[in-house]
Design an enzyme around this catalytic site. Structure first.
Site, PDB file in Angstrom:
ATOM      1  N   GLY A   5       0.889  -1.155   0.003  1.00  0.00           N
ATOM      2  CA  GLY A   5      -0.059  -0.033  -0.081  1.00  0.00           C
ATOM      3  C   GLY A   5       0.725   1.333  -0.158  1.00  0.00           C
ATOM      4  O   GLY A   5       2.049   1.167   0.301  1.00  0.00           O
ATOM      5  N   HIS A  29      -1.743   6.671   7.717  1.00  0.00           N
ATOM      6  CA  HIS A  29      -1.228   7.605   6.990  1.00  0.00           C
ATOM      7  C   HIS A  29      -1.657   8.942   6.841  1.00  0.00           C
ATOM      8  O   HIS A  29      -1.103   9.835   6.910  1.00  0.00           O
ATOM      9  CB  HIS A  29      -0.723   6.808   5.709  1.00  0.00           C
ATOM     10  CG  HIS A  29       0.690   6.138   5.952  1.00  0.00           C
ATOM     11  ND1 HIS A  29       1.985   6.772   6.532  1.00  0.00           N
ATOM     12  CD2 HIS A  29       0.862   4.988   5.772  1.00  0.00           C
ATOM     13  CE1 HIS A  29       2.714   5.583   6.250  1.00  0.00           C
ATOM     14  NE2 HIS A  29       2.278   4.621   5.779  1.00  0.00           N
ATOM     15  N   HIS A  89      -3.785   0.578   7.870  1.00  0.00           N
ATOM     16  CA  HIS A  89      -2.421   1.276   8.155  1.00  0.00           C
ATOM     17  C   HIS A  89      -2.509   2.296   7.029  1.00  0.00           C
ATOM     18  O   HIS A  89      -2.097   3.247   7.699  1.00  0.00           O
ATOM     19  CB  HIS A  89      -1.552   0.208   7.532  1.00  0.00           C
ATOM     20  CG  HIS A  89      -0.144   0.675   7.226  1.00  0.00           C
ATOM     21  ND1 HIS A  89       0.975  -0.219   7.883  1.00  0.00           N
ATOM     22  CD2 HIS A  89       0.389   1.465   6.478  1.00  0.00           C
ATOM     23  CE1 HIS A  89       2.352   0.554   7.605  1.00  0.00           C
ATOM     24  NE2 HIS A  89       1.943   1.365   6.569  1.00  0.00           N
ATOM     25  N   GLU A  90      -3.232   2.341   6.053  1.00  0.00           N
ATOM     26  CA  GLU A  90      -3.186   3.516   5.040  1.00  0.00           C
ATOM     27  C   GLU A  90      -3.813   4.606   5.753  1.00  0.00           C
ATOM     28  O   GLU A  90      -3.682   5.829   5.217  1.00  0.00           O
ATOM     29  CB  GLU A  90      -3.450   2.971   3.429  1.00  0.00           C
ATOM     30  CG  GLU A  90      -2.705   1.871   2.968  1.00  0.00           C
ATOM     31  CD  GLU A  90      -1.217   2.128   3.143  1.00  0.00           C
ATOM     32  OE1 GLU A  90      -0.819   3.315   2.966  1.00  0.00           O
ATOM     33  OE2 GLU A  90      -0.291   1.277   3.079  1.00  0.00           O
ATOM     34  N   GLN A 103       3.026   9.912   1.472  1.00  0.00           N
ATOM     35  CA  GLN A 103       4.265   9.231   1.587  1.00  0.00           C
ATOM     36  C   GLN A 103       4.956   9.605   0.350  1.00  0.00           C
ATOM     37  O   GLN A 103       6.435   9.414   0.163  1.00  0.00           O
ATOM     38  CB  GLN A 103       4.062   7.705   1.546  1.00  0.00           C
ATOM     39  CG  GLN A 103       3.697   7.285   2.839  1.00  0.00           C
ATOM     40  CD  GLN A 103       3.451   5.512   2.644  1.00  0.00           C
ATOM     41  OE1 GLN A 103       2.392   4.960   2.264  1.00  0.00           O
ATOM     42  NE2 GLN A 103       4.687   4.982   3.220  1.00  0.00           N
ATOM     43  N   CYS A 107       6.627  -0.678   6.313  1.00  0.00           N
ATOM     44  CA  CYS A 107       6.133   0.495   5.930  1.00  0.00           C
ATOM     45  C   CYS A 107       7.089   0.959   4.851  1.00  0.00           C
ATOM     46  O   CYS A 107       8.422   1.297   5.287  1.00  0.00           O
ATOM     47  CB  CYS A 107       5.840   1.570   6.798  1.00  0.00           C
ATOM     48  SG  CYS A 107       4.984   2.922   6.275  1.00  0.00           S
ATOM     49  N   LEU A 108       6.934   1.429   3.642  1.00  0.00           N
ATOM     50  CA  LEU A 108       8.112   2.058   2.755  1.00  0.00           C
ATOM     51  C   LEU A 108       8.668   3.444   3.223  1.00  0.00           C
ATOM     52  O   LEU A 108       9.674   3.623   3.115  1.00  0.00           O
ATOM     53  CB  LEU A 108       7.353   2.525   1.320  1.00  0.00           C
ATOM     54  CG  LEU A 108       6.727   1.022   0.213  1.00  0.00           C
ATOM     55  CD1 LEU A 108       6.005   1.945  -0.849  1.00  0.00           C
ATOM     56  CD2 LEU A 108       8.008   0.316   0.107  1.00  0.00           C
TER      57      LEU A 108
HETATM   58 NI    NI Z   1       2.869   2.748   5.475  1.00  0.00          NI
END
Ligand code: NI
Length: 181
Positions: free
Chosen positions: A46, A147, A143-144, A51, A101-102
């Protein structure tokens, strides 16, 4: 299409509450395409707009294309686009599972999340949709959406576990600041 640079832990974009998208226009659709390209290039499950430095309520995800462990490409593409997503139901039962997470390279940790959720969102045409998701997909959606509210998965880890990661997090923050200057 363009691959976008990922903002890393320490970047203020990741801590802002993102604003709703009022008009789904060509700019938004371009952002969606670029984010999709970035998701696949960086082998993510995701990716949320903050991000990539855009504080708007949008994320893309694909829970089918890559193996959980090892990042093997299954050759399937099942991209989901969520614009202005909101959780309208969360199951009372939850489970703990490892997340990454990226924006937090090399960090992994167990986080409790609801096992299933219902999400209301808009698609790229602006149509309002609702979907129920379970397991990995439910986890990904939670999770997203976090963000979009400036919350990172490490914030949801137990204090003791988070303390064990403190050194690593400081390192990432330092590297992130170097890139930004
Ligand atoms: Ni993430």
């Amino acid at each position: 299409m363009a691959q976008l640079p990922i903002r890393i832990y320490g970047d203020p974009c990741l801590r802002e509450k993102s604003r709703p998208i009022e008009t789904i226009d060509d700019d938004v659709r371009q952002l969606v395409r670029d984010m999709a390209e970035t998701l696949y290039a960086d082998r993510g499950v995701g990716l949320a707009a903050p991000q990539v430095g855009r504080n708007v309520r949008l994320f893309v995800s694909d829970v089918d294309w890559v193996e959980d462990e090892g990042g093997k490409d299954r050759g399937v593409r099942n991209l989901k686009v969520h614009i202005n997503p909101e959780l309208i139901w969360e199951s009372p039962d939850d489970e703990s599972h490892a997340e990454g997470c990226l924006s937090l390279p090399e960090i992994e940790g167990d986080v409790f999340r609801s096992c299933s959720v219902k999400v209301r969102y808009q698609d790229e045409t602006g149509a309002v949709r609702e979907r129920r998701a379970e397991g990995l997909e439910a986890r990904c959606i939670q999770h997203e959406i976090d963000h979009l509210d400036g919350v990172l998965f490490v914030d949801r880890m137990p204090f003791v576990k988070r303390r064990l990661l403190a050194g690593k997090l400081r390192e990432i923050k330092k590297r992130s600041a170097l890139v930004a200057t």
